[in-house]
Design an enzyme around this catalytic site. Structure first.
Site, short mmCIF file in Angstrom:
data_model
loop_
_atom_site.label_atom_id
_atom_site.label_comp_id
_atom_site.label_asym_id
_atom_site.label_seq_id
_atom_site.Cartn_x
_atom_site.Cartn_y
_atom_site.Cartn_z
N LYS A 1 0.80 -1.50 0.08
CA LYS A 1 -0.05 -0.02 -0.06
C LYS A 1 0.73 1.07 -0.26
CE LYS A 1 -3.87 -1.96 -0.25
NZ LYS A 1 -4.59 -2.85 0.27
C1 LIG Z 1 -5.76 -3.93 0.73
C2 LIG Z 1 -7.14 -3.54 1.00
C3 LIG Z 1 -7.93 -3.89 1.95
C4 LIG Z 1 -7.50 -4.57 3.18
O1 LIG Z 1 -6.14 -4.08 3.76
P1 LIG Z 1 -5.10 -4.93 4.81
O2 LIG Z 1 -4.58 -3.94 5.65
O3 LIG Z 1 -4.56 -6.00 3.94
O4 LIG Z 1 -6.24 -5.58 5.50
C5 LIG Z 1 -9.17 -3.26 2.24
N1 LIG Z 1 -9.87 -2.82 1.23
C6 LIG Z 1 -9.12 -2.62 0.16
C7 LIG Z 1 -9.87 -1.73 -1.09
C8 LIG Z 1 -7.98 -2.85 -0.07
O5 LIG Z 1 -7.12 -2.52 -1.30
#
Ligand SMILES: *Cc1c(COP(=O)(O)O)cnc(C)c1O
Length: 391
Positions: free
Chosen positions: A184
């Site tokens: 991310k």
């Molecule tokens: C990556 C993602 C999540 C989950 O994030 P985590 O930190 O891996 O739990 C939730 N919603 C969206 C749209 C994502 O891309």
């Protein structure tokens, strides 16, 4: 001759993150503690928000947010179908129903009219997802929700840092959930945050993130800390570690410069692909920023002799990693079978899914990496062209 493979995504970790983690490892306090508290304060301050609760993932943050607003069995939560599994799965944790709705063809974000049409007396919350890093129509969504006493919890996993009409994403909804997953926009390996102006919800989320123990449970091991604690709920184990928090604070400092680099890459892609004719480019909107988490190209119908899947295979053969965001939730076996969805029930998301390819866009990409992606895509488009690009 053969070039190294260019991965779809890579975390951007410098010696500063490594040094910060090593310092925590040497300190003797490696799980939730003073670094996590400091990260919470700095992250909230960066957004101008009252409270940030650091947890182990965005999924955990979303789960805690649904608990804080009091979601119950058989309640309904409006969720865009074009999102990651977590956005809807956390609703199922309560045996509540994620009501999947369609998105807009332009920015792939939840359609406000579709939200309005999906509201029922059981609707407890709306979870807008800021797709690829473009904020949803938050003013319209929040005012729609307020008038009907529905909570708005935004999934900002793609959207840090970013402004919407001059205000940071993180200050627009009742609770905003961020992700610090490995790929991310900022990362702690695994991690997430729930941000809110509501002190009661922040306290509840903090308590539920650490077993349901009242007060700051971690402090009982501090010098002068008391051994006594009280359990008030059957909570979860969602706390962030201090090693993760130390890494996160360095990433937070670097967030703007990493965004600037992603924006340069998006600009270079836009300039190179605009005239090819075969693709629709990602949109940018004048009243809001873009966190540039993803760069999603859409193949225009009838312009190429190959389809999206073949396009991905060709990129793969040229050593370029790609992804697809997302397989709509209503087309996955679990939600399809649970609620009897047909693929065409939410036609815009289905068509976007069938035409989309996400290209690499991350701050560690070198100028040569970016040129390479542009070259491969441009040559592929020329080779596969059915007809000349429109003048
Ligand atoms: C990556 C993602 C999540 C989950 O994030 P985590 O930190 O891996 O739990 C939730 N919603 C969206 C749209 C994502 O891309």
């Amino acid at each position: 001759m053969t070039q190294e493979r260019l991965p779809f995504a890579l975390p951007d970790i410098t010696e500063a993150e490594i040094a910060a983690v090593v310092e925590v490892l040497r300190s003797g306090w490696i799980t939730t503690g003073p670094r996590t508290k400091e990260f919470e304060q700095r992250f909230a301050a960066r957004l101008g928000a009252a409270h940030a609760v650091m947890v182990g993932s965005c999924t955990a943050a979303l789960h805690l947010a649904m608990d804080a607003i009091g979601l119950k069995e058989d309640d309904e939560v409006i969720v865009p179908t074009l999102t990651f599994a977590a956005t809807a799965n956390i609703v199922r944790y309560f045996r509540a129903r994620p009501v999947l709705v369609d998105v807009r063809a332009t920015d792939h974000n939840i359609d406000v009219e579709a939200i309005e049409a999906a509201i029922t007396p059981r609707t407890k919350a709306i979870i807008p997802v800021h797709f690829a890093g473009v904020p949803c129509d938050m003013d319209e969504i929040v005012s729609l929700a307020r008038s009907r006493r529905i909570a708005v919890v935004d999934d900002a996993a793609h959207c840090f840092p970013c402004d919407y009409r001059g205000r940071p994403v993180g200050t627009l909804a009742d609770i905003t959930c961020f992700s610090f997953y490995a790929i991310k926009t900022i990362t702690t390996g695994e991690g997430g945050a729930a941000v809110t102006a509501n002190a009661e919800w922040a306290d509840r989320m903090r308590m539920m993130s650490l077993h349901g123990i009242a007060g700051a449970a971690w402090k009982r091991y501090l010098a002068g800390g008391r051994w006594y604690y009280e359990l008030h709920e059957a909570g979860f184990k969602y706390n962030m570690t201090d090693t993760a928090a130390a890494m996160g604070m360095v990433q937070l400092e670097r967030a703007s410069s990493m965004l600037a680099r992603r924006r340069e890459i998006a600009d270079a892609y836009d300039a190179a692909f605009a005239d090819l004719g075969a693709f629709e480019l990602p949109v940018r909107l004048p009243d809001r920023g873009h966190a540039h988490h993803l760069y999603v190209l859409k193949v225009r119908a009838g312009t190429l002799a190959i389809d999206r899947n073949e396009f991905i295979e060709e990129l793969n053969a040229a050593g370029i990693g790609t992804s697809v965001h997302f397989i709509p939730l209503h087309m996955h076996p679990y939600y399809r079978d649970l609620y009897g969805y047909e693929a065409d029930d939410l036609p815009v998301a289905k068509q976007l899914f069938e035409r989309s390819v996400s290209l690499p866009i991350y701050s560690r990409m070198s100028p040569a990496d970016v040129e390479r992606v542009i070259d491969v895509v441009t040559h592929l488009a020329a080779r596969a062209a059915l007809r000349p690009a429109p003048a």
